[in-house]
Design a protein around this motif. Structure first.
Motif, PDB file in Angstrom:
ATOM      1  N   GLN A  31       0.848  -1.196   0.000  1.00  0.00           N
ATOM      2  CA  GLN A  31       0.000   0.000   0.000  1.00  0.00           C
ATOM      3  C   GLN A  31       0.883   1.245   0.000  1.00  0.00           C
ATOM      4  O   GLN A  31       1.695   1.433   0.901  1.00  0.00           O
ATOM      5  N   GLY A  70      -3.939   0.945   9.602  1.00  0.00           N
ATOM      6  CA  GLY A  70      -4.955  -0.025   9.195  1.00  0.00           C
ATOM      7  C   GLY A  70      -4.371  -1.117   8.310  1.00  0.00           C
ATOM      8  O   GLY A  70      -4.690  -2.302   8.468  1.00  0.00           O
ATOM      9  N   ALA A  71      -3.504  -0.724   7.388  1.00  0.00           N
ATOM     10  CA  ALA A  71      -2.868  -1.704   6.500  1.00  0.00           C
ATOM     11  C   ALA A  71      -2.068  -2.718   7.321  1.00  0.00           C
ATOM     12  O   ALA A  71      -2.143  -3.930   7.091  1.00  0.00           O
ATOM     13  N   TRP A  72      -1.314  -2.218   8.287  1.00  0.00           N
ATOM     14  CA  TRP A  72      -0.496  -3.103   9.136  1.00  0.00           C
ATOM     15  C   TRP A  72      -1.383  -4.026   9.968  1.00  0.00           C
ATOM     16  O   TRP A  72      -1.083  -5.215  10.123  1.00  0.00           O
ATOM     17  N   LEU A  73      -2.486  -3.496  10.477  1.00  0.00           N
ATOM     18  CA  LEU A  73      -3.424  -4.345  11.225  1.00  0.00           C
ATOM     19  C   LEU A  73      -3.933  -5.479  10.346  1.00  0.00           C
ATOM     20  O   LEU A  73      -4.202  -6.575  10.829  1.00  0.00           O
ATOM     21  N   GLY A  74      -4.054  -5.204   9.050  1.00  0.00           N
ATOM     22  CA  GLY A  74      -4.534  -6.212   8.119  1.00  0.00           C
ATOM     23  C   GLY A  74      -3.429  -7.016   7.471  1.00  0.00           C
ATOM     24  O   GLY A  74      -3.682  -7.822   6.573  1.00  0.00           O
ATOM     25  N   GLY A  75      -2.177  -6.788   7.879  1.00  0.00           N
ATOM     26  CA  GLY A  75      -1.078  -7.614   7.401  1.00  0.00           C
ATOM     27  C   GLY A  75      -0.332  -7.097   6.194  1.00  0.00           C
ATOM     28  O   GLY A  75       0.417  -7.854   5.566  1.00  0.00           O
ATOM     29  N   GLU A  76      -0.524  -5.832   5.851  1.00  0.00           N
ATOM     30  CA  GLU A  76       0.186  -5.284   4.691  1.00  0.00           C
ATOM     31  C   GLU A  76       1.142  -4.164   5.081  1.00  0.00           C
ATOM     32  O   GLU A  76       0.844  -3.344   5.952  1.00  0.00           O
TER      33      GLU A  76
END
Lengths: 182, 198
Positions: A31, A70-76
């Motif tokens: 992202q 948010g991206a990190w929370l979702g693994g990205e």
């Protein structure tokens, strides 16, 4: 009056945005978010053209900090591209990176520091490093094209493995000093 | 909406939004909605924010883009959403089909002395989301509309936004853990598995 291409930079190579792009790919960045800047135009094009990267245009840079949490929370993994004025816009939100210990990789094109003609750019350009450092960000400055790839690589390692906010500031010596004259 | 009697209790409304939530991923705003979601049941699949005012919707966007097969619900307040209105334009443009935003609107800054927010003067956040291009928006005034929005938030291709008008009654503080790193790690482990925190 219309914006012209940047004046000739002091650094010899002009394909350093490609080095950043390759480095982001090597670190599996999925992202990429940005408030556009002329200095990031080629990198933004490269990211937009990559089906494996999701680029998000922001209305203000602080959105990018929240987006990358948010991206990190979702693994990205992600990266925020911005001009140095954005360093002023993200200050409170940047605290999330330290509080939550998530990686915050920022690639910052500079204004107001090397041969700047526009006085309105100078205060934030001069304050970029202290403002970022005040929020606990590690700042790596780059003035030479050949240092871009290795510096972004080191910054990404520190951010993604160290769970830390890291900014690479890309000097006007590299980008060229913007003028409106030709 | 000025002068309108709010019909819903915020705790009941948030409980309805989160009832039988399955694997729904939830991001809260700071303050009231953080306590509301925790009162409905603390779980690793909540990411309750204690700061970063104005960022909840964007955390929801980053999460929804990273986890396109999961539904994501942001539960935030009117004051928090007002601080990040640009996110409505950004989210609409990014067009995440799996993202819904519930704005729990008591028309007040609840944590700082119940000062009136702009929604008390009639600013219409659902209208702003519509204008930004959200696929579906609504202003919820009663339980049947709340049930309808709750269903939509889990099934309709978004982005969706519902403004849920609630009463200004004081409710007890119900706090989740406050360590952001813990909240992040437990969320990642629940979504991605144990290696995510190694």
């Amino acid at each position: 009056m219309s914006a012209s291409a940047p004046a000739t930079p002091t650094s010899s190579r002009s394909d350093w945005p490609d080095d950043i792009y390759r480095t982001l790919k090597a670190h599996d960045v999925r992202q990429v978010c940005h408030v556009p800047d002329a200095g990031h135009a080629r990198l933004i094009d490269l990211c937009n053209a990559d089906a494996g990267m999701r680029t998000t245009t922001l209305t203000t840079e602080e959105e990018g900090v929240a987006l990358l949490l948010g991206a990190w929370l979702g693994g990205e993994r992600g990266a925020l591209l911005m001009q140095c004025s954005g360093a002023g816009n993200i200050v409170n939100m940047l605290g999330l990176s330290r509080t939550c210990r998530f990686p915050m990789l920022m690639l910052v094109t500079m204004r107001g520091e090397w041969g700047e003609f526009n006085p309105w750019q100078i205060p934030m350009g001069q304050a970029t490093r202290p403002v970022l450092e005040a929020m606990g960000t590690t700042v790596h400055d780059v003035t030479e094209a050949q240092a871009v790839g290795p510096t972004v690589d080191a910054a990404a390692g520190l951010a993604f493995s160290g769970l830390h906010p890291v900014a690479v500031t890309l000097s006007q010596q590299l980008i060229g000093t913007k003028t409106f004259e030709d | 909406m000025t002068g309108q009697n709010a019909l819903l209790d915020r705790r009941d409304a948030v409980k309805t939004l989160l009832d039988d939530r399955g694997d729904l991923l939830v991001v809260t705003g700071l303050g009231g909605t953080c306590w509301d979601c925790t009162a409905a049941g603390d779980t690793p699949l909540n990411f309750p924010m204690w700061g970063g005012m104005g960022g909840a919707a964007m955390v929801g966007l980053g999460l929804s883009l990273a986890q396109p097969s999961r539904r994501v619900l942001v539960v935030t307040g009117d004051g928090e959403m007002l601080m990040g209105l640009g996110a409505l334009a950004t989210i609409s443009t990014a067009r995440p089909a799996n993202l819904a935003i519930a704005v729990i609107d008591n028309e007040r800054y609840g944590e700082t002395g119940m000062q009136r927010t702009h929604t008390a003067a009639g600013v219409d956040i659902a209208g702003m989301a519509t204008a930004a291009g959200f696929v579906q928006t609504c202003t919820v005034l009663d339980e049947s509309a709340l049930a309808e929005f709750t269903d939509a938030s889990r099934s309709v291709a978004g982005p969706l936004l519902g403004v849920i008008k609630v009463a200004t009654d004081k409710v007890p503080l119900v706090m989740p853990p406050r360590d952001g790193a813990l909240l992040k790690d437990r969320f990642r482990e629940a979504v991605l598995g144990t290696p995510a925190t190694n």
